[in-house]
Design an enzyme around this catalytic site. Structure first.
Site, PDB file in Angstrom:
ATOM      1  N   HIS A  71       3.165  -1.617   9.503  1.00 46.00           N
ATOM      2  CA  HIS A  71       2.766  -0.216   9.360  1.00 46.00           C
ATOM      3  C   HIS A  71       1.560   0.077  10.238  1.00 46.00           C
ATOM      4  O   HIS A  71       0.725  -0.793  10.502  1.00 46.00           O
ATOM      5  CB  HIS A  71       2.485   0.141   7.902  1.00 46.00           C
ATOM      6  CG  HIS A  71       1.355  -0.610   7.263  1.00 46.00           C
ATOM      7  ND1 HIS A  71       0.037  -0.249   7.415  1.00 46.00           N
ATOM      8  CD2 HIS A  71       1.345  -1.700   6.447  1.00 46.00           C
ATOM      9  CE1 HIS A  71      -0.738  -1.072   6.723  1.00 46.00           C
ATOM     10  NE2 HIS A  71       0.028  -1.977   6.138  1.00 46.00           N
ATOM     11  N   ASP A  73      -0.570   2.848   9.637  1.00 46.51           N
ATOM     12  CA  ASP A  73      -1.648   3.572   8.943  1.00 46.51           C
ATOM     13  C   ASP A  73      -2.625   2.601   8.292  1.00 46.51           C
ATOM     14  O   ASP A  73      -2.297   1.430   8.032  1.00 46.51           O
ATOM     15  CB  ASP A  73      -1.083   4.543   7.900  1.00 46.51           C
ATOM     16  CG  ASP A  73      -0.277   3.852   6.808  1.00 46.51           C
ATOM     17  OD1 ASP A  73       0.530   2.958   7.142  1.00 46.51           O
ATOM     18  OD2 ASP A  73      -0.433   4.194   5.624  1.00 46.51           O
ATOM     19  N   ASP A 103      -5.160  -5.559   8.225  1.00 42.93           N
ATOM     20  CA  ASP A 103      -4.062  -4.828   7.571  1.00 42.93           C
ATOM     21  C   ASP A 103      -3.715  -3.569   8.350  1.00 42.93           C
ATOM     22  O   ASP A 103      -4.155  -2.490   7.983  1.00 42.93           O
ATOM     23  CB  ASP A 103      -4.495  -4.476   6.143  1.00 42.93           C
ATOM     24  CG  ASP A 103      -3.394  -3.841   5.321  1.00 42.93           C
ATOM     25  OD1 ASP A 103      -2.209  -3.991   5.677  1.00 42.93           O
ATOM     26  OD2 ASP A 103      -3.726  -3.183   4.319  1.00 42.93           O
ATOM     27  N   GLU A 135       2.501   3.722   4.832  1.00 41.24           N
ATOM     28  CA  GLU A 135       2.728   2.598   3.921  1.00 41.24           C
ATOM     29  C   GLU A 135       1.658   2.548   2.843  1.00 41.24           C
ATOM     30  O   GLU A 135       1.933   2.227   1.685  1.00 41.24           O
ATOM     31  CB  GLU A 135       2.741   1.288   4.720  1.00 41.24           C
ATOM     32  CG  GLU A 135       3.153   0.054   3.928  1.00 41.24           C
ATOM     33  CD  GLU A 135       1.987  -0.641   3.208  1.00 41.24           C
ATOM     34  OE1 GLU A 135       2.251  -1.525   2.374  1.00 41.24           O
ATOM     35  OE2 GLU A 135       0.824  -0.294   3.488  1.00 41.24           O
ATOM     36  N   GLU A 136       0.417   2.855   3.229  1.00 40.17           N
ATOM     37  CA  GLU A 136      -0.713   2.716   2.317  1.00 40.17           C
ATOM     38  C   GLU A 136      -0.689   3.717   1.165  1.00 40.17           C
ATOM     39  O   GLU A 136      -1.439   3.567   0.210  1.00 40.17           O
ATOM     40  CB  GLU A 136      -2.029   2.861   3.090  1.00 40.17           C
ATOM     41  CG  GLU A 136      -2.280   1.776   4.140  1.00 40.17           C
ATOM     42  CD  GLU A 136      -2.581   0.410   3.526  1.00 40.17           C
ATOM     43  OE1 GLU A 136      -2.501   0.274   2.286  1.00 40.17           O
ATOM     44  OE2 GLU A 136      -2.898  -0.513   4.286  1.00 40.17           O
ATOM     45  N   GLU A 163       2.363  -8.390   7.162  1.00 40.11           N
ATOM     46  CA  GLU A 163       1.196  -8.148   6.311  1.00 40.11           C
ATOM     47  C   GLU A 163       0.316  -9.400   6.297  1.00 40.11           C
ATOM     48  O   GLU A 163       0.806 -10.516   6.489  1.00 40.11           O
ATOM     49  CB  GLU A 163       1.633  -7.813   4.881  1.00 40.11           C
ATOM     50  CG  GLU A 163       2.322  -6.479   4.720  1.00 40.11           C
ATOM     51  CD  GLU A 163       1.348  -5.313   4.605  1.00 40.11           C
ATOM     52  OE1 GLU A 163       0.124  -5.535   4.720  1.00 40.11           O
ATOM     53  OE2 GLU A 163       1.822  -4.178   4.405  1.00 40.11           O
ATOM     54  N   HIS A 355      -8.887  -3.539   3.496  1.00 39.50           N
ATOM     55  CA  HIS A 355      -9.360  -2.422   2.675  1.00 39.50           C
ATOM     56  C   HIS A 355     -10.859  -2.471   2.396  1.00 39.50           C
ATOM     57  O   HIS A 355     -11.370  -1.631   1.660  1.00 39.50           O
ATOM     58  CB  HIS A 355      -8.599  -2.330   1.339  1.00 39.50           C
ATOM     59  CG  HIS A 355      -7.137  -2.070   1.482  1.00 39.50           C
ATOM     60  ND1 HIS A 355      -6.371  -1.545   0.452  1.00 39.50           N
ATOM     61  CD2 HIS A 355      -6.286  -2.235   2.517  1.00 39.50           C
ATOM     62  CE1 HIS A 355      -5.118  -1.419   0.854  1.00 39.50           C
ATOM     63  NE2 HIS A 355      -5.043  -1.839   2.110  1.00 39.50           N
TER      64      HIS A 355
END
Length: 382
Positions: A71, A73, A103, A135-136, A163, A355
């Site tokens: 992903h 985003d 990520d 995705e997030e 991931e 994150h």
């Protein structure tokens, strides 16, 4: 670490692809990069044409082959105490810092840097590339690409989602269902409480019911996961305006993270039945306008691929690690798996850094990822 990976990662990190923003500038960069290499691409845009998935394939035509997926985003940096610029590459002590470095733009950079190598030799099967958005926020964006794959005559047989797993092969994760409950009561002065319908109190009854339903879910266990059972929790709640006013509105969001194969629709049905049969009659007896409304926010299935399959055995060889495991976080893997594409998860970096402020991926992890892709290229060679 190769200059190609570093340069591409730097460009990817410079794009602010927080889920609330467009990812089109990043997608345009990737599309331009692949076009210069002679690779045709296909875009799947959202309804507002502000975001897009990118899909490409290399090698011979026909069914089968391997898909590399990730992903584009990232999560917000708002309120986080960053000491490095979040949307730029900083190299320090063997680490590349920046939002999304772990990520999962580090993986995307490795994939893109590997494309010339895949193009330089004949392949006996196609290599598919899939880069998604949103995705997030619940694996929302990839669904148009999944729908395409379901009906495609050239569907990949296998998928690796990059991931951050510290390059450990992962065969499973839980699914997720996120819901919002909105309770509409009837306001009045708190001196006349019986004449009102207290939305917060009825929301509390629903939350208590959810606690009981969560306990029921926990009775089904699978020791391959941590925790080994499905979990249910309320994450946010908002309601009321002043202490001396019976609150008219209350809203709360809750989620179920469930083991693969566990049916959660029955949990929602039981909660809705409780609201309809026990709560609404009492509420509407006082005020006919009272109501309880449930709204799905996002949902994706769990993933559970056979770790003894040929695909798992091959991935163990490609990444030089046969210690298969599961992860607590979710991925788009369950959606690809439902489309008939056997899926495993393996990528550079750790979600321990994802994150968080000063997110990073180590150079060593990117080198291991490039090694895996080189092994994959050798395996796919004609």
């Amino acid at each position: 670490m190769s200059d190609a990976v570093r340069n591409i990662l730097g460009k990817l990190l410079a794009f602010d692809t927080t889920s609330r923003e467009s990812n089109l500038e990043l997608i345009d960069f990737i599309q331009g990069y692949l076009t210069e290499l002679g690779v045709e691409t296909q875009l799947f845009q959202d309804a507002n044409a502000k975001k897009a998935n990118l899909y490409a394939r290399l090698g011979p035509a026909g069914n089968g082959g391997v898909m590399l997926s990730g992903h584009t985003d990232v999560v917000p940096v708002d309120g986080q105490p960053w000491t490095m610029p979040p949307f730029a590459l900083t190299h320090h002590n063997g680490r590349y810092y920046g939002r999304g470095s772990a990520d999962m733009k580090g993986f995307l950079a490795c994939v893109l840097a590997s494309v010339p190598g895949f193009l330089a030799q004949p392949l006996r099967m196609p290599l598919h590339l899939a880069f998604s958005y949103d995705e997030e926020v619940g694996c929302l964006g990839v669904r148009s690409l999944v729908a395409h794959l379901k009906v495609s005559q050239d569907k990949p047989a296998m998928c690796i989602i990059g991931e951050p797993t510290e390059m450990k092969p992962v065969y499973g994760h839980k699914g997720k269902l996120a819901m919002r409950c909105q309770v509409q009561g009837h306001a009045c002065h708190s001196a006349y409480t019986p004449r009102g319908v207290n939305a917060i109190e009825y929301a509390a009854k629903l939350i208590n019911k959810l606690t009981l339903l969560g306990a029921q879910l926990a009775t089904t266990q699978n020791p391959r996961f941590d925790p080994p059972y499905s979990t249910l929790q309320v994450g946010t709640i908002h309601g009321g305006t002043a202490l001396n006013i019976v609150p008219q509105d209350c809203q709360f969001d809750f989620e179920i993270r469930h083991l693969p194969g566990v049916e959660v629709d029955s949990v929602i049905s039981e909660l809705e039945q409780y609201a309809d049969d026990e709560l609404l009659p009492a509420m509407q007896k006082v005020a006919a306008s009272s109501d309880i409304h449930f709204q799905p926010l996002s949902q994706y299935p769990g993933l559970l691929t056979d770790p003894q399959s040929d695909f798992a055995r091959w991935l163990a060889q490609w990444c030089s690690n046969d210690e298969f495991t599961t992860v607590a976080f979710g991925t788009e893997g369950g959606l690809f798996d439902e489309a008939g594409v056997a899926t495993l998860v393996c990528g550079p970096g750790s979600m321990e850094q994802g994150h968080k402020p000063d997110e990073y991926v180590s150079v060593e992890q990117l080198e291991r990822c490039m090694g895996m892709l080189a092994n994959l290229r050798t395996w796919m060679a004609a």
